[in-house]
Design a protein around this motif. Structure first.
Motif, PDB file in Angstrom:
ATOM      1  N   SER A 140     -12.431  40.790 -19.835  1.00 24.77           N
ATOM      2  CA  SER A 140     -12.249  39.341 -19.907  1.00 24.77           C
ATOM      3  C   SER A 140     -12.942  38.727 -21.120  1.00 24.77           C
ATOM      4  N   HIS A 141     -12.469  37.542 -21.501  1.00 23.91           N
ATOM      5  CA  HIS A 141     -13.057  36.774 -22.610  1.00 23.91           C
ATOM      6  C   HIS A 141     -13.060  37.587 -23.905  1.00 23.91           C
ATOM      7  N   ASN A 142     -11.877  38.054 -24.275  1.00 25.84           N
ATOM      8  CA  ASN A 142     -11.683  38.751 -25.540  1.00 25.84           C
ATOM      9  C   ASN A 142     -10.491  38.140 -26.263  1.00 25.84           C
ATOM     10  N   GLN A 143      -9.879  38.890 -27.171  1.00 28.03           N
ATOM     11  CA  GLN A 143      -8.758  38.377 -27.961  1.00 28.03           C
ATOM     12  C   GLN A 143      -7.535  39.282 -27.849  1.00 28.03           C
ATOM     13  N   LEU A 144      -7.374  39.905 -26.705  1.00 31.32           N
ATOM     14  CA  LEU A 144      -6.261  40.828 -26.491  1.00 31.32           C
ATOM     15  C   LEU A 144      -4.938  40.073 -26.390  1.00 31.32           C
ATOM     16  N   LYS A 145      -3.954  40.548 -27.142  1.00 32.84           N
ATOM     17  CA  LYS A 145      -2.621  39.947 -27.107  1.00 32.84           C
ATOM     18  C   LYS A 145      -1.635  40.782 -26.308  1.00 32.84           C
ATOM     19  N   ALA A 146      -1.932  42.058 -26.157  1.00 33.24           N
ATOM     20  CA  ALA A 146      -1.035  42.942 -25.405  1.00 33.24           C
ATOM     21  C   ALA A 146      -1.804  44.149 -24.903  1.00 33.24           C
ATOM     22  N   ILE A 147      -1.390  44.636 -23.732  1.00 30.00           N
ATOM     23  CA  ILE A 147      -1.941  45.873 -23.186  1.00 30.00           C
ATOM     24  C   ILE A 147      -0.763  46.699 -22.678  1.00 30.00           C
ATOM     25  N   PRO A 148      -0.492  47.825 -23.305  1.00 25.38           N
ATOM     26  CA  PRO A 148       0.627  48.648 -22.838  1.00 25.38           C
ATOM     27  C   PRO A 148       0.344  49.212 -21.455  1.00 25.38           C
ATOM     28  N   SER A 149       1.383  49.348 -20.657  1.00 28.63           N
ATOM     29  CA  SER A 149       1.217  49.869 -19.309  1.00 28.63           C
ATOM     30  C   SER A 149       0.624  51.265 -19.318  1.00 28.63           C
ATOM     31  N   SER A 150       0.910  52.033 -20.369  1.00 23.79           N
ATOM     32  CA  SER A 150       0.406  53.403 -20.456  1.00 23.79           C
ATOM     33  C   SER A 150      -1.109  53.469 -20.565  1.00 23.79           C
ATOM     34  N   PHE A 151      -1.747  52.360 -20.965  1.00 22.63           N
ATOM     35  CA  PHE A 151      -3.207  52.338 -21.093  1.00 22.63           C
ATOM     36  C   PHE A 151      -3.879  52.671 -19.763  1.00 22.63           C
ATOM     37  N   PHE A 152      -3.229  52.324 -18.656  1.00 21.73           N
ATOM     38  CA  PHE A 152      -3.830  52.526 -17.339  1.00 21.73           C
ATOM     39  C   PHE A 152      -3.419  53.848 -16.696  1.00 21.73           C
TER      40      PHE A 152
END
Length: 666
Positions: free
Chosen positions: A325-337
């Motif tokens: 939380s409280h970062n500058q993420l614009k996208a997280i691919p589903s594969s990351f998890f």
């Protein structure tokens, strides 16, 4: 005979006093624990017990520790000298204390002693040592740690240490826990902690560390690096399995996901309040200028010092808690998890995400709490057979207006939905699935639903039918249309309902059949009346603040008086003398009225409207007014009666006169 007794007493008394010393009159003694704390002592009491387990001398004015000041230490296990003014310790003072295990020297002036560059001597049996808050600079702690072979727990927090050298802990090789938080540490020499093979907890939070490039403490289980100036965290490339379970990196300047051990047991990872732009461990080289602006360290040939080589996603099979939380993420691919099969709590709130999806590649079937609040979400999708264990979903603050209407029906364990501050419309219970509304009925596991600030225009009949809600928050939806059947289906379960700040003028719901309803918030509306029960009710807390209530009808008060325990009714234009039932209710001892000081009422005195506090209202204020009204009523009645009699008399006389005249003429 008398002289013999006198001689005997002279012999016996010294023996008794030697065997059982007098307990110090100023200290508190419980068994073998002596508490002399907070007594403004400048010297240690002389006549202490011969056998002491715990000696507490904290919060006094002691300055020097010598064998003259502390003569009885051989049997002490726990010595507390916290918060004195100690600036000198006699070297070797503790060498004969074979039973001393806990020594607290925190919040003293030991920097003055360390300036003498003299070792305090052996601490052979001490297992816990607290040197926090002593103003110690770099290397000063060495004079206390050079001969402490049994030491396992060390606290050096709140000092002024700038560097940890490779020699600092040479004399304390048994350490398992070190607290160095709240110093000014800039540099950690290579090898400073590696020799401590039993070290499992290390707290380096609130310092000035800028980069961890070769983390190699394989046996460490807990590492706190929060509130530093870290731009990167990298683990040394190793095939060894690290024991690290807890890693706290919050409130730093990290741009990219840390490089974690390839083989790890990590369960807790906190990366909140950083500058994360990607969940990869590095980014494109064209961001060099941004890196410089963010405080990254660079080599002489203008290369980033703490960036890793571009790697793929890392395996985190044991991870239970992840906070991004409280970062500058614009996208997280589903594969990351995909490798986080054990993850139970995921927080990605307060980022810049425009879309978020969970598909079969990252089913996250162990996840119980998902927080995606306060992003810029435009798209949200959950695939079939994903999020099977999800219980709590936070979506508030996204201004979402469209979703697959059945998205929440695909969450088989969902208990709590936080949908505040969006733009959702609620589907009628029997309407086909569309994308212009969300279906909130027939979710058999749902207990908590929060829909405040959604600009809801209406709540259709049976909107929540089949969803066993305990808590429903519909507050701050101005001019929402709420019909008599909008809440139908919730009668058996609903316990708390908030309709605060909806500008409601009327409310047509009959709450008599809501047998479990305990709390009802109707504050900040425009209600002029409250007739919500046709029989008994179960409400224990009722909030009617900031409405337009002049009177509270007798049927409402009678319905409430058995169950009501807390009532808020301030900021209403109540009538003083038109509310006898309400005033009687307010006077009951069992009823709590937290805003009683703000409860006022109005009545007319000498042709003027007067506002007074209900608690200041006197019985005669209304009695005198009632008396005046009664006399006026009597006078008006008499006047009307006399007028009626006069009219009837005149008509009778007029009729007789006309009859007499007609008779003569005939």
């Amino acid at each position: 005979m008398g002289s013999c007794l006198w001689i005997l007493m002279l012999v016996v008394n010294p023996v008794l006093s030697f065997r059982r010393p007098a307990e110090p009159s100023v200290c508190r003694v419980v068994h073998e624990d002596v508490d002399c704390s907070g007594l403004s002592l400048r010297t240690v009491p002389k006549r202490l017990l011969a056998s002491i387990h715990l000696l507490d001398l904290s919060r006094n004015l002691l300055q020097n520790l010598t064998d003259h000041e502390l003569p009885v230490l051989s049997n002490v296990h726990h010595l507390n000298l916290q918060a004195n003014k100690i600036q000198f310790i006699q070297p070797g003072l503790f060498q004969d204390t074979s039973r001393l295990e806990v020594l607290d020297l925190s919040r003293n002036l030991l920097d003055l002693y360390a300036a003498l560059k003299t070792s305090v001597g052996p601490l052979k049996s001490v297992r816990r040592l607290d040197l926090s808050g002593n103003g110690l600079f770099t290397d000063m702690s060495d004079y206390f740690l050079s001969d402490a072979p049994a030491l396992t727990q060390l606290s050096l927090d709140g000092n002024s240490i700038t560097k940890i050298s490779r020699h600092t802990f040479n004399g304390s090789q048994a350490l398992t826990s070190i607290d160095l938080h709240n110093n000014v540490i800039i540099e950690i020499e290579e090898g400073a902690f590696e020799s401590l093979t039993g070290l499992s907890e290390l707290d380096l939070s609130v310092n000035s560390i800028s980069c961890i490039t070769d983390f190699n403490l394989v046996r460490l289980r807990t590492l706190n690096l929060s509130k530093n100036s870290l731009t990167s965290f990298q683990t040394v490339d190793s095939e060894l399995e690290f024991e690290l379970l807890y890693l706290d990196l919050r409130e730093n300047k990290i741009l990219y996901f840390p490089v974690l051990p390839q083989k790890n047991k990590l369960m807790y990872l906190d990366l909140s309040r950083n500058l994360l732009r990607s969940v990869n461990c590095s980014g494109p080289l064209e961001e060099l200028e941004n890196l410089k602006a963010s405080g990254y360290l660079f080599t002489d040939d203008d290369k980033p010092l703490c960036l890793c080589a571009n790697q793929g996603h890392q395996d985190l099979p044991s991870l239970l808690y992840l906070d991004l939380s409280h970062n500058q993420l614009k996208a997280i691919p589903s594969s990351f998890f995909s490798s986080m099969a054990s993850l139970e709590s995921l927080n990605i709130s307060n980022n810049c995400l425009e879309s978020f999806s969970v598909d079969s590649e990252a089913s996250l079937n162990s996840l119980k709490t998902l927080d995606i609040s306060y992003n810029n979400l435009q798209n949200l999708s959950f695939g079939q057979n994903t999020l099977a264990a999800l219980e709590v979903l936070h979506l508030q603050g996204n201004a979402l207006s469209t979703l697959d209407s059945g998205i929440f029906l695909r969450l088989p364990s969902i208990r709590s939905l936080h949908l505040q501050q969006n733009l959702f419309r609620i589907c009628p219970s029997l309407k086909n699935q569309t994308h212009d509304c969300i279906r909130l009925s027939s979710i058999s596991t749902l207990s908590y639903l929060y829909l405040s600030e959604n600009s809801l225009e209406s709540v259709p009949p049976g909107a929540f039918d089949g969803s066993p809600l305990l808590i429903l928050d519909l507050s701050l939806n101005a001019d929402v249309g709420l019909g008599p059947y909008s809440l139908s289906g919730l009668e058996p379960t609903l316990a708390h309902l908030s309709l605060r700040g909806n500008q409601l003028r009327t409310l047509t719901v009959d709450f008599t059949s809501f047998h479990k309803l305990k709390s009802l918030d109707l504050s900040v509306n425009r209600l002029t009346g409250v007739s919500l029960w046709s029989g008994d009710c179960s409400v224990e807390s009722l909030n009617l603040q900031n409405n337009s209530l002049v009177t509270l009808a007798s049927d409402a008060v009678l319905a409430l008086q058995k169950s009501l325990r807390t009532l808020y009714v301030g900021s209403n234009p109540l009538s003083c003398c038109g509310n006898p039932y309400l005033l009687t209710l307010l006077q009951q001892d069992r009823l709590s009225v937290p805003d009683i000081s703000a409860v006022t009422c109005w009545f007319t005195r000498d042709s003027e409207s007067v506002e007074i506090s209900v608690s200041a209202l006197r019985a005669e204020d209304c009695e005198s007014l009632d008396g005046k009204v009664l006399w006026i009523s009597v006078i008006v009645a008499l006047a009307l009666g006399l007028t009626l009699v006069s009219v009837v008399t005149l008509k009778l006389c007029h009729s007789q006169t006309h009859g007499f005249k007609r008779g003569i003429k005939a």
